[in-house]
Design a protein around this motif. Structure first.
Motif, PDB file in Angstrom:
ATOM      1  N   GLU A   8       0.801  -1.224   0.000  1.00 54.99           N
ATOM      2  CA  GLU A   8       0.000   0.000   0.000  1.00 54.99           C
ATOM      3  C   GLU A   8       0.827   1.263   0.000  1.00 54.99           C
ATOM      4  N   GLY A   9       1.945   1.265   0.724  1.00 58.93           N
ATOM      5  CA  GLY A   9       2.753   2.466   0.847  1.00 58.93           C
ATOM      6  C   GLY A   9       3.726   2.688  -0.290  1.00 58.93           C
ATOM      7  N   ASN A  51      30.364   3.699   6.785  1.00 59.41           N
ATOM      8  CA  ASN A  51      30.041   3.583   8.209  1.00 59.41           C
ATOM      9  C   ASN A  51      28.928   4.528   8.618  1.00 59.41           C
ATOM     10  N   THR A  52      28.912   5.727   8.073  1.00 56.25           N
ATOM     11  CA  THR A  52      27.851   6.685   8.378  1.00 56.25           C
ATOM     12  C   THR A  52      26.507   6.161   7.892  1.00 56.25           C
ATOM     13  N   VAL A  53      26.465   5.713   6.648  1.00 50.16           N
ATOM     14  CA  VAL A  53      25.223   5.167   6.091  1.00 50.16           C
ATOM     15  C   VAL A  53      24.790   3.937   6.897  1.00 50.16           C
ATOM     16  N   GLY A  54      25.735   3.098   7.252  1.00 53.32           N
ATOM     17  CA  GLY A  54      25.411   1.911   8.037  1.00 53.32           C
ATOM     18  C   GLY A  54      24.800   2.259   9.383  1.00 53.32           C
ATOM     19  N   HIS A  55      25.374   3.229  10.064  1.00 56.96           N
ATOM     20  CA  HIS A  55      24.840   3.655  11.358  1.00 56.96           C
ATOM     21  C   HIS A  55      23.420   4.195  11.207  1.00 56.96           C
ATOM     22  N   LEU A  56      23.218   5.096  10.248  1.00 58.68           N
ATOM     23  CA  LEU A  56      21.891   5.690  10.057  1.00 58.68           C
ATOM     24  C   LEU A  56      20.865   4.627   9.672  1.00 58.68           C
ATOM     25  N   ALA A  57      21.241   3.723   8.784  1.00 53.24           N
ATOM     26  CA  ALA A  57      20.320   2.676   8.328  1.00 53.24           C
ATOM     27  C   ALA A  57      19.938   1.743   9.469  1.00 53.24           C
ATOM     28  N   GLU A  58      20.911   1.346  10.250  1.00 54.17           N
ATOM     29  CA  GLU A  58      20.623   0.435  11.359  1.00 54.17           C
ATOM     30  C   GLU A  58      19.721   1.109  12.381  1.00 54.17           C
ATOM     31  N   ALA A  59      20.007   2.383  12.687  1.00 54.27           N
ATOM     32  CA  ALA A  59      19.176   3.120  13.643  1.00 54.27           C
ATOM     33  C   ALA A  59      17.750   3.271  13.127  1.00 54.27           C
ATOM     34  N   ALA A  60      17.597   3.372  11.808  1.00 59.22           N
ATOM     35  CA  ALA A  60      16.275   3.531  11.188  1.00 59.22           C
ATOM     36  C   ALA A  60      15.609   2.185  10.903  1.00 59.22           C
ATOM     37  N   TRP A  61      16.324   1.088  11.126  1.00 57.57           N
ATOM     38  CA  TRP A  61      15.846  -0.267  10.818  1.00 57.57           C
ATOM     39  C   TRP A  61      15.413  -0.366   9.355  1.00 57.57           C
ATOM     40  N   HIS A  62      16.314   0.111   8.505  1.00 61.39           N
ATOM     41  CA  HIS A  62      16.100   0.093   7.063  1.00 61.39           C
ATOM     42  C   HIS A  62      17.472  -0.139   6.444  1.00 61.39           C
ATOM     43  N   HIS A  63      17.584  -1.061   5.534  1.00 64.02           N
ATOM     44  CA  HIS A  63      18.902  -1.515   5.127  1.00 64.02           C
ATOM     45  C   HIS A  63      19.148  -1.343   3.629  1.00 64.02           C
ATOM     46  N   ASN A  79      12.395  -0.284  -0.201  1.00 64.63           N
ATOM     47  CA  ASN A  79      11.827  -0.979   0.950  1.00 64.63           C
ATOM     48  C   ASN A  79      11.627  -2.444   0.561  1.00 64.63           C
ATOM     49  N   HIS A  80      12.481  -3.304   1.089  1.00 62.33           N
ATOM     50  CA  HIS A  80      12.445  -4.721   0.712  1.00 62.33           C
ATOM     51  C   HIS A  80      11.119  -5.376   1.080  1.00 62.33           C
ATOM     52  N   ALA A  81      10.575  -5.045   2.248  1.00 58.61           N
ATOM     53  CA  ALA A  81       9.310  -5.650   2.678  1.00 58.61           C
ATOM     54  C   ALA A  81       8.164  -5.239   1.770  1.00 58.61           C
ATOM     55  N   ALA A  82       8.153  -3.969   1.365  1.00 61.29           N
ATOM     56  CA  ALA A  82       7.081  -3.458   0.507  1.00 61.29           C
ATOM     57  C   ALA A  82       7.352  -3.721  -0.968  1.00 61.29           C
ATOM     58  N   LYS A  83       8.575  -4.092  -1.292  1.00 65.02           N
ATOM     59  CA  LYS A  83       8.988  -4.358  -2.677  1.00 65.02           C
ATOM     60  C   LYS A  83       8.819  -3.121  -3.572  1.00 65.02           C
ATOM     61  N   GLY A  84       9.220  -1.981  -3.039  1.00 67.96           N
ATOM     62  CA  GLY A  84       9.154  -0.743  -3.805  1.00 67.96           C
ATOM     63  C   GLY A  84       9.629   0.425  -2.962  1.00 67.96           C
ATOM     64  N   ILE A  85       9.549   1.603  -3.544  1.00 70.75           N
ATOM     65  CA  ILE A  85       9.968   2.833  -2.875  1.00 70.75           C
ATOM     66  C   ILE A  85       8.822   3.330  -2.004  1.00 70.75           C
ATOM     67  N   THR A  86       9.128   3.595  -0.736  1.00 70.77           N
ATOM     68  CA  THR A  86       8.128   4.080   0.214  1.00 70.77           C
ATOM     69  C   THR A  86       8.641   5.345   0.905  1.00 70.77           C
ATOM     70  N   GLU A  87       7.822   5.881   1.767  1.00 71.96           N
ATOM     71  CA  GLU A  87       8.208   7.053   2.543  1.00 71.96           C
ATOM     72  C   GLU A  87       9.456   6.769   3.383  1.00 71.96           C
ATOM     73  N   LYS A  88       9.607   5.533   3.818  1.00 73.65           N
ATOM     74  CA  LYS A  88      10.772   5.148   4.610  1.00 73.65           C
ATOM     75  C   LYS A  88      12.068   5.384   3.833  1.00 73.65           C
ATOM     76  N   ASP A  89      12.046   5.112   2.538  1.00 73.71           N
ATOM     77  CA  ASP A  89      13.227   5.334   1.702  1.00 73.71           C
ATOM     78  C   ASP A  89      13.564   6.819   1.625  1.00 73.71           C
ATOM     79  N   PHE A  90      12.552   7.637   1.445  1.00 75.70           N
ATOM     80  CA  PHE A  90      12.778   9.082   1.385  1.00 75.70           C
ATOM     81  C   PHE A  90      13.302   9.613   2.720  1.00 75.70           C
ATOM     82  N   SER A  91      12.757   9.127   3.816  1.00 77.07           N
ATOM     83  CA  SER A  91      13.209   9.582   5.136  1.00 77.07           C
ATOM     84  C   SER A  91      14.679   9.248   5.357  1.00 77.07           C
ATOM     85  N   LEU A  92      15.073   8.018   5.031  1.00 75.41           N
ATOM     86  CA  LEU A  92      16.466   7.635   5.213  1.00 75.41           C
ATOM     87  C   LEU A  92      17.369   8.382   4.244  1.00 75.41           C
TER      88      LEU A  92
END
Length: 127
Positions: A8-9, A51-63, A79-92
């Motif tokens: 949906e997202g 390392n910066t991207v890794g830290h931010l991604a892990e903190a955001a629980w988005h990889h 977004n692997h779970a959604a199988k597409g681009i979501t708001e989570k991708d834009f936020s990260l």
């Protein structure tokens, strides 16, 4: 969460391209991912970006997926779970852009930034 709920997202390509242009002009949509390549001054800078991207991604629980070489890092978000681009991708992507692109010397104050001497350079800023 079921598959229908996860999808949906997902944003359509036209929306993604429009938002990238307005919000993240250095990023692009390609092969179902939003992507950004950061140019670095050396392997040291490449590792710092990773390392910066890794830290931010892990903190955001988005990889993200990362590809790197001596003087660049490509970040790919989807977004692997959604199988597409979501708001989570834009936020990260916005947070990565903010932190990796931060130039302390431009904002004044006690954090002066790295010297202009090439021995200390680690990222090649877009601006």
């Amino acid at each position: 969460m079921g598959m229908a709920e996860a999808r949906e997202g997902v944003l359509d390509d036209e929306t993604v391209v429009s938002r990238l242009k307005a919000e993240l002009p250095e990023w692009r949509l390609e092969d179902g991912w939003i992507r950004r390549t950061y140019k670095t001054a050396s392997w040291k800078g490449t590792l710092m970006v990773i390392n910066t991207v890794g830290h931010l991604a892990e903190a955001a629980w988005h990889h993200p997926d990362l590809t790197a070489s001596y003087a660049w890092v490509e970040v790919r978000l989807m977004n692997h779970a959604a199988k597409g681009i979501t708001e989570k991708d834009f936020s990260l992507a916005r947070k990565i852009e903010e932190v990796v692109g931060w130039q302390p010397g431009l904002e004044g104050g006690g954090l002066e930034g790295t010297p202009t001497d090439a021995r200390f350079a680690y990222i090649k800023y877009d601006k």
